[in-house]
Design a protein around this motif. Structure first.
Motif, short mmCIF file in Angstrom:
data_model
loop_
_atom_site.label_atom_id
_atom_site.label_comp_id
_atom_site.label_asym_id
_atom_site.label_seq_id
_atom_site.Cartn_x
_atom_site.Cartn_y
_atom_site.Cartn_z
N LYS A 34 -24.11 -28.22 7.32
CA LYS A 34 -25.28 -28.80 6.68
C LYS A 34 -26.20 -27.72 6.13
N GLY A 35 -26.57 -27.87 4.87
CA GLY A 35 -27.48 -26.92 4.24
C GLY A 35 -26.82 -25.66 3.72
N TYR A 36 -25.48 -25.64 3.71
CA TYR A 36 -24.78 -24.42 3.25
C TYR A 36 -25.10 -24.13 1.79
N LYS A 37 -25.33 -22.87 1.51
CA LYS A 37 -25.60 -22.43 0.15
C LYS A 37 -24.52 -21.46 -0.30
N ILE A 38 -23.93 -21.74 -1.45
CA ILE A 38 -22.90 -20.87 -2.01
C ILE A 38 -23.50 -19.50 -2.30
N PRO A 39 -22.84 -18.41 -1.88
CA PRO A 39 -23.37 -17.07 -2.16
C PRO A 39 -23.69 -16.91 -3.65
N GLY A 40 -24.87 -16.43 -3.95
CA GLY A 40 -25.27 -16.23 -5.34
C GLY A 40 -25.89 -17.45 -5.97
N GLY A 41 -25.76 -18.61 -5.32
CA GLY A 41 -26.41 -19.80 -5.83
C GLY A 41 -25.48 -20.77 -6.53
N ASN A 42 -26.01 -21.93 -6.83
CA ASN A 42 -25.25 -22.96 -7.54
C ASN A 42 -25.77 -23.12 -8.96
N ILE A 43 -25.48 -24.26 -9.56
CA ILE A 43 -25.82 -24.47 -10.97
C ILE A 43 -27.33 -24.46 -11.22
N HIS A 44 -28.13 -24.59 -10.17
CA HIS A 44 -29.59 -24.59 -10.34
C HIS A 44 -30.17 -23.17 -10.36
N ASN A 45 -29.32 -22.19 -10.13
CA ASN A 45 -29.76 -20.80 -10.17
C ASN A 45 -29.66 -20.29 -11.62
N PRO A 46 -30.76 -19.80 -12.20
CA PRO A 46 -30.72 -19.34 -13.60
C PRO A 46 -29.65 -18.27 -13.85
N ARG A 47 -29.41 -17.42 -12.86
CA ARG A 47 -28.40 -16.37 -13.04
C ARG A 47 -27.00 -16.97 -13.18
N ILE A 48 -26.73 -18.01 -12.40
CA ILE A 48 -25.44 -18.68 -12.50
C ILE A 48 -25.30 -19.37 -13.85
N VAL A 49 -26.39 -19.98 -14.30
CA VAL A 49 -26.37 -20.63 -15.61
C VAL A 49 -26.06 -19.61 -16.70
N GLN A 50 -26.68 -18.43 -16.64
CA GLN A 50 -26.43 -17.38 -17.62
C GLN A 50 -24.97 -16.93 -17.58
N THR A 51 -24.44 -16.78 -16.36
CA THR A 51 -23.04 -16.36 -16.21
C THR A 51 -22.10 -17.38 -16.86
N LEU A 52 -22.36 -18.65 -16.61
CA LEU A 52 -21.50 -19.69 -17.16
C LEU A 52 -21.65 -19.83 -18.67
N GLN A 53 -22.81 -19.50 -19.19
CA GLN A 53 -23.00 -19.55 -20.64
C GLN A 53 -22.26 -18.40 -21.33
N ALA A 54 -22.22 -17.25 -20.66
CA ALA A 54 -21.57 -16.08 -21.26
C ALA A 54 -20.06 -16.08 -21.04
N ALA A 55 -19.60 -16.73 -19.98
CA ALA A 55 -18.18 -16.65 -19.59
C ALA A 55 -17.21 -17.11 -20.67
#
Length: 717
Positions: free
Chosen positions: A214-235
């Motif tokens: 319960k409450g587990y967070k993926i290392p580096g964040g999920n889709i709500h993390n701006p850095r992850i969003v940037q990574t997925l936009q550039a990928a």
């Protein structure tokens, strides 16, 4: 369930030792049933305290059954979805058991094998070089479909986990431990199960996977993390620069990975299942699996090697010529533990050749991939010399002097007095007929072509060429030597240009033909890259040099037609103009079709088309459909490959496919230039060849062998 040995000890720990029929444990129908039965039995246990998954094989688990996947036809994706879930479901149930589950990894755990490990709470690996782990499915046009993508992303995070999925990296034990893909490392196989039991007893409550907490967070964040969003936009853009949109597997892996950081765990698993079911039936996956797994394994296992002669080990090799090829062959030989006599025209040039090996092993030491002792041992095996007498005692000699029949023939005569009985003489030639070269030797039966590709320390292929009188014993020795130094050998029959050079030169020639027709050189090379070639045809001609093209054409003229004459008239004609009128002989001679400026720090700058080339050839009013340009570049090489098979230069379809990928740079999505025809469709191939032939010339005429296969309802196998 003898193949999954189920043993419960007095402390309530069940050890399941996988020992399936055959040399390795494989994810097939039997495995799916056994895994389900085992998990069902575990769920019914009343005093269970832990579970250990172990293996009785030398490897832990080999992964999916590629024969089963390869046989799934287009249109059967729905049935495949159900099959995938037959294993995926039990693995999900396994990781939801109320007790700790440990993977005791005694050897390689790749693909599906490592997916099983990821479904365990704890992973212990033995510290030996063969115990590699990873998810290399992308290299076969697939994705990990037993939970591998979703668990990898949940375990490591998107940014760290994605490269292992998109590149299919395989990690040794220490690397896997450092990254976090395994949790412990032991020094011997005997320690694995005892250490697993100790961990279970010390961690009785460690039954929840992190992502089920319960409450587990993926290392580096999920889709709500701006850095992850940037990574997925550039990928997607970064991915396209590598795949040119020709390989669907990386794109689908990215899609599933995106779902893993966007939706809940079980929903992401369903996305992954759909992704694998889709990829399995794509022509790209069919092509890659057939050539890069089935055919490559057959070649490396020795299907092209004569059956009679016993396996031979080269102990001392003589290499004549210490230039770019000779010094690299010396390196790969010494690195494999073979004593090397490196002979050149002067001792200084021979020592310079040895210095090449010193530079390479020093880099390995700097990167921590080789110890100082190993470095010194490799260098001690290379003896530079300027004397032929030092070749006495060699059991194999390879000449690697420049590509000139007179020079090579002279070398073969000069070494004759120093050859022991039965010593094999190999010529590292890329185009010159071995049968004619063998006439200079006292024993033509012992002469063979051993064609390394440049740079020989990196390129995985060796093309072995049999002359008219080459014996089976000679071929066997050359084949065994290629495997001994870690290369994949294809075997072809003698002709001018053999197989790889002949097809590669057709690639260059077609590019130059379009240049003469008035197409922009920028567009021509872009079209070559768009079909998946490493570089365009004009850039490739610059790399091998305009001078070499001219030399090959001169050799054609001098020898007449030896075997099949392949057409490089356009490439040679323009090479003559470039050299004679403008002194532009290629990249390593100062420039050719391209300019190669140096940057401020003396490193190569961005190359660009030589401006005069536009003035000489480009015509503003000439346009050719892009698809025609792409097909001309691809089909020209495919047709030449099939003609090589038709004329008996190629001995097998497998040699043609693997030779084209490893030696020529054939786009991996094709599965090789001959395999490409199978999934393109033989009738469609015939139709397209007729269109190209009508528009651009007889060089696109359909080879007779294609028509024969089509009439017989056969594929190229």
């Amino acid at each position: 369930m003898s193949e999954f040995d189920y043993v419960k000890d007095e402390s309530g720990i069940v050890t399941i030792t996988m020992d399936m029929a055959g040399p390795v444990n494989t994810m097939n129908a039997t495995c799916r049933q056994l895994m389900n039965d085992c998990v069902t039995r575990l769920e019914q246990e009343t005093d269970l305290s832990g579970v250990i998954l172990a293996s009785a094989k030398s490897t832990f688990f080999a992964g999916g059954d590629l024969k089963e996947l390869y046989s799934v036809p287009k249109g059967e994706e729905a049935a495949l979805l159900e099959i995938i879930e037959l294993l995926k479901g039990p693995l999900r149930r396994l990781e939801k058991l109320p007790v700790p589950v440990v993977a005791a990894i005694n050897g390689a755990a790749l693909g599906g094998g490592f997916e099983i490990c990821l479904a365990c709470n704890h992973r212990i690996i033995v510290n030996k070089s063969s115990a590699i782990v990873g998810l290399p499915e992308v290299t076969l046009g697939l994705l990990p479909g037993a939970g591998g993508v979703v668990r990898m992303i949940n375990l490591l995070g998107l940014e760290q986990g994605l490269p292992y999925l998109l590149e299919g990296k395989k990690l040794k034990p220490a690397q896997a431990l450092d990254v976090g893909l395994v949790d412990e490392m032991v020094e011997s196989v005997d320690e694995l199960v005892s250490r697993a039991k100790a961990w279970i007893k010390a961690n009785p409550d460690a039954s929840l996977q992190p992502w089920d907490t319960k409450g587990y967070k993926i290392p580096g964040g999920n889709i709500h993390n701006p850095r992850i969003v940037q990574t997925l936009q550039a990928a997607p853009v970064m991915l396209y620069t590598k795949t040119r949109g020709l390989l669907p597997a990386p794109e689908r892996i990215l899609s599933v990975a995106t779902d893993a950081v966007t939706v809940d765990f079980d929903t992401a698993l369903k996305s992954e299942t759909r992704g694998l079911a889709y990829l399995v039936t794509t022509p790209q996956a069919k092509n890659i699996i057939n050539s890069m797994f089935f055919q490559l394994n057959r070649i490396n296992a020795g299907v092209s090697r004569p059956k009679g002669p016993e396996k031979q080990v080269v102990k001392r090799v003589g290499i004549i010529g210490a230039g770019a090829m000779g010094q690299a062959i010396a390196y790969v030989s010494a690195k494999a533990g073979v004593e090397v006599i490196l002979k050149s025209s002067s001792l200084a040039s021979a020592e310079k050749g040895k210095a090449y090996s010193e530079k390479l092993v020093s880099k390995l030491v700097e990167k921590g991939r080789m110890g100082e002792d190993k470095k010194q041992a490799v260098l001690a095996l290379i003896k530079p010399t300027d004397s032929y007498s030092e070749l006495s005692g060699c059991d194999l000699i390879i000449e690697a002097v420049p590509e000139n029949m007179t020079l090579k023939s002279t070398v073969l005569k000069d070494i004759e007095p120093f050859l022991g009985e039965g010593v094999v003489v190999g010529s590292n030639t890329s185009t010159l007929p071995i049968s004619q070269l063998a006439e200079s030797s006292g024993s033509a039966a012992n002469v063979i072509g051993i064609h390394f590709f440049s740079p020989a320390d990196k390129m995985p292929l060796v093309e072995i060429i049999c002359g008219e009188k080459t014996s089976d014993e000679t071929l066997a020795k050359a084949f065994d030597y290629a495997r001994q130094v870690g290369k994949t050998p294809i075997v072809v029959n003698d002709s001018l240009g053999f197989y790889t050079s002949r097809v590669f030169l057709s690639f260059l020639d077609e590019g130059v033909r379009m240049l003469e027709e008035g197409i922009s050189p920028v567009v021509i090379d872009r079209m070559g890259q768009q079909i998946g070639m490493p570089v365009g045809p004009l850039a490739a001609q610059d790399e091998v040099s305009q001078s070499l093209i001219r030399t090959v054409r001169e050799t054609h003229s001098e020898m007449g037609v030896y075997g099949s004459k392949y057409d490089i008239d356009a490439a040679a004609r323009v090479a003559e103009t470039m050299i004679n009128s403008y002194q532009r002989a290629g990249r390593h001679q100062g420039g050719g079709f391209y300019e190669y400026p140096e940057s401020d720090d003396k490193k190569p700058g961005d190359k660009h088309i030589w401006p005069k080339l536009f003035e000489l050839y480009q015509k503003a009013d000439v346009t050719i459909p892009e698809q025609d340009m792409k097909d001309r570049i691809l089909f020209r090489q495919v047709i030449e490959s099939i003609k090589s098979l038709q004329e008996g230069v190629l001995r097998s379809v497998a040699d043609g496919n693997i030779g084209s990928i490893f030696g020529i740079g054939a786009p991996v999505w094709t599965g090789g230039f001959i395999q490409f025809v199978n999934t393109y469709g033989l009738q469609q191939f015939v139709d397209r060849c007729e269109q190209l032939s009508a528009a651009y010339g007889d060089r696109f005429n359909v080879p007779e062998l294609v028509k024969q296969k089509l009439a017989a309802g056969e594929l190229f196998e």
